[in-house]
Design a protein around this motif. Structure first.
Motif, PDB file in Angstrom:
ATOM      1  N   VAL A 118      -8.560  47.099   6.285  1.00 12.42           N
ATOM      2  CA  VAL A 118      -7.586  46.059   6.609  1.00 12.42           C
ATOM      3  C   VAL A 118      -6.759  45.811   5.359  1.00 12.42           C
ATOM      4  O   VAL A 118      -7.281  45.374   4.329  1.00 12.42           O
TER       5      VAL A 118
ATOM      6  N   LEU B 181     -13.728  40.577  13.983  1.00 16.52           N
ATOM      7  CA  LEU B 181     -14.083  40.974  12.621  1.00 16.52           C
ATOM      8  C   LEU B 181     -15.463  40.450  12.231  1.00 16.52           C
ATOM      9  O   LEU B 181     -16.259  41.163  11.597  1.00 16.52           O
TER      10      LEU B 181
ATOM     11  N   VAL C 271      -5.377  40.817   5.099  1.00 15.61           N
ATOM     12  CA  VAL C 271      -6.098  40.043   6.107  1.00 15.61           C
ATOM     13  C   VAL C 271      -5.351  38.767   6.485  1.00 15.61           C
ATOM     14  O   VAL C 271      -5.495  38.263   7.614  1.00 15.61           O
TER      15      VAL C 271
ATOM     16  N   ILE D  77     -11.903  45.084   3.505  1.00 19.18           N
ATOM     17  CA  ILE D  77     -10.851  44.103   3.758  1.00 19.18           C
ATOM     18  C   ILE D  77     -10.147  43.761   2.453  1.00 19.18           C
ATOM     19  O   ILE D  77     -10.797  43.442   1.448  1.00 19.18           O
TER      20      ILE D  77
END
Length: 452
Positions: free
Chosen positions: A287, A312, A290, A328
């Motif tokens: 990701v 998530l 975020v 992330i």
């Protein structure tokens, strides 16, 4: 003849100084390691005494000295078990004396650095009574040079160099989920490129979520099994991953082989316990930002945001056994992003923080696991992009720096291993559509538009 000798000596000294300035690694291997070894061995006892790392003689030694009318024995320093030069410094293994603690050595590392004339000193406890002191002879993070031979393993990627000269690995089987923080131009993109380039040759599916219209991850699309460039597509992709995770658990349940005739070691509890022909492909989900998934401006966007964060959190809590790992990235990761964010952050064991703009951002990364790392994170200068502080739930932390990898180099690696991108039925609707390979006319810049 004397003049010629002096001139030759001056030339040699000048060459050594230039080598130390321009190529510190070469200087260390040629001269520095030998000089430092001699310096440590000669001054070891006096340095340990000055750094208060000695213990007074035991009672039986004092009694023996009195009975034999000998001088009072001197205090004893930790015993050297091994002294080993490396490509970046020295590794000193010490056996502590009774009454000493590994914390005593850790607290004295800065004094040892000045006393031995080294660039940096770190210590760690190997086992009870044995401490390893790693000393670096030069700034290994100034010009990062990864060793030619690393020690890769399945789901274990060398991504950076530590300040003590050791290689920093991103091991997904040991630390399933990770969080990377950093301000703009702090080095997050380069760190991510090194991660993707290291994963590209492995048997792993890469899934990307890049809500900046795909400017970071879509140039690498040939190696990705699924990509999303907006929050709506990201929601569908994450929910598809949750469904895929449930299917993988059904495979594990069917192959657990829990009977009275099966040894415990053969009982399957995750995908790595399954036979090779049944093991699902592990998935790494990257990701890029975020906050773009967590921000909302209307009621409909709020509902979408809640579903994204819920997906998530489910992947972070349950994905490890199904072979789904999260990576992330973001500039901030605090509670201001809404409900569920702190729950998600608690599941992200690995923490990496590049340069941040405020102390609260560093606290988001390390405040709950390694408070000492917060100060190190906020001291990263703006003129050193790529420098980061990494830590995990054990409380240990270290400064690292990833080697600079251009976008063009990362694209070339992904194109070379494009055939390793697996086709997963659950992710087929999100497979990026790319054209035929054509040679690039000019290098790709970070923000250059890319057509895939």
């Amino acid at each position: 003849m004397t003049g010629l000798t002096v001139a030759l000596l001056v030339v040699v000294v000048a060459a050594v100084l230039v080598l130390r300035w321009r190529r510190p690694a070469w200087y260390w291997l040629a001269f520095g390691a030998a000089f430092a070894t001699v310096r440590v061995l000669v001054h070891y006892t006096s340095v340990m005494d000055a750094c208060r790392l000695t213990v007074p003689p035991s009672r039986w030694r004092l009694a023996l000295a009195r009975m034999t009318n000998r001088p009072v024995p001197e205090s004893r320093a930790p015993r050297i078990l091994r002294l080993r030069p490396t490509r970046t410094g020295l590794v000193l293994r010490l056996k502590l004396r009774p009454g000493q603690d590994a914390f005593d050595v850790s607290a004295a590392t800065d004094r040892l650095r000045h006393s031995f004339g080294m660039y940096g000193v770190t210590s760690r406890e190997l086992r009870s009574g044995v401490v390893e002191v790693r000393m670096t002879g030069y700034d290994v993070l100034k010009r990062v040079q990864m060793p030619a031979k690393a020690d890769p393993a399945p789901m274990r990627v060398p991504v950076a160099l530590r300040e003590d000269g050791a290689v920093h690995y991103r091991d997904y089987r040991a630390v399933p989920h990770g969080l990377t923080l950093g301000a703009t131009e702090s080095g997050k993109s380069v760190y991510q490129r090194n991660l993707v380039a290291g994963l590209a040759p492995m048997d792993v599916a890469l899934v990307g979520i890049d809500c900046k219209q795909g400017v970071e991850l879509f140039p690498l699309a040939r190696r990705f099994s699924a990509l999303a460039d907006n929050p709506d597509t990201a929601l569908d992709l994450l929910e598809a991953l949750v469904s895929h995770m449930a299917d993988v658990y059904q495979v594990i349940r069917a192959e657990q082989r829990i009977t009275v005739n099966v040894p415990d070691a053969e009982i399957a509890a995750d995908i790595w316990d399954l036979p090779d022909h049944l093991r699902p492909t592990p998935i790494v989900v990257l990701v890029d930002e975020v906050a773009e998934l967590a921000l909302f401006a209307s009621k409909d966007e709020e509902k979408r945001r809640d579903r994204i964060i819920t997906a998530l959190v489910r992947l972070a809590q349950l994905g490890r056994a199904a072979g789904i790992y999260l990576e992330i990235c973001g500039q901030r990761f605090g509670s201001e992003l809404g409900k569920g964010i702190t729950m998600l952050r608690a599941q992200l064991t690995g923490r990496t923080a590049h340069r941040v703009n405020d102390e609260s951002s560093a606290n988001m990364a390390f405040g709950d696991i390694a408070p000492d790392a917060v100060l190190a994170a906020i001291q990263i200068r703006t003129d050193t992009p790529g420098i980061a502080v990494t830590g995990d739930s054990s409380g240990g932390w270290a400064r690292i720096r990833a080697p600079h990898t251009s976008l063009r180099a990362a694209v070339n690696v992904c194109n070379r291993y494009a055939d390793r991108a697996p086709d997963l039925p659950a992710l087929a609707p999100f497979r990026p559509v790319v054209g035929a390979l054509t040679p690039a006319a000019e290098p790709l810049a970070k923000a250059a538009p890319v057509t895939v």
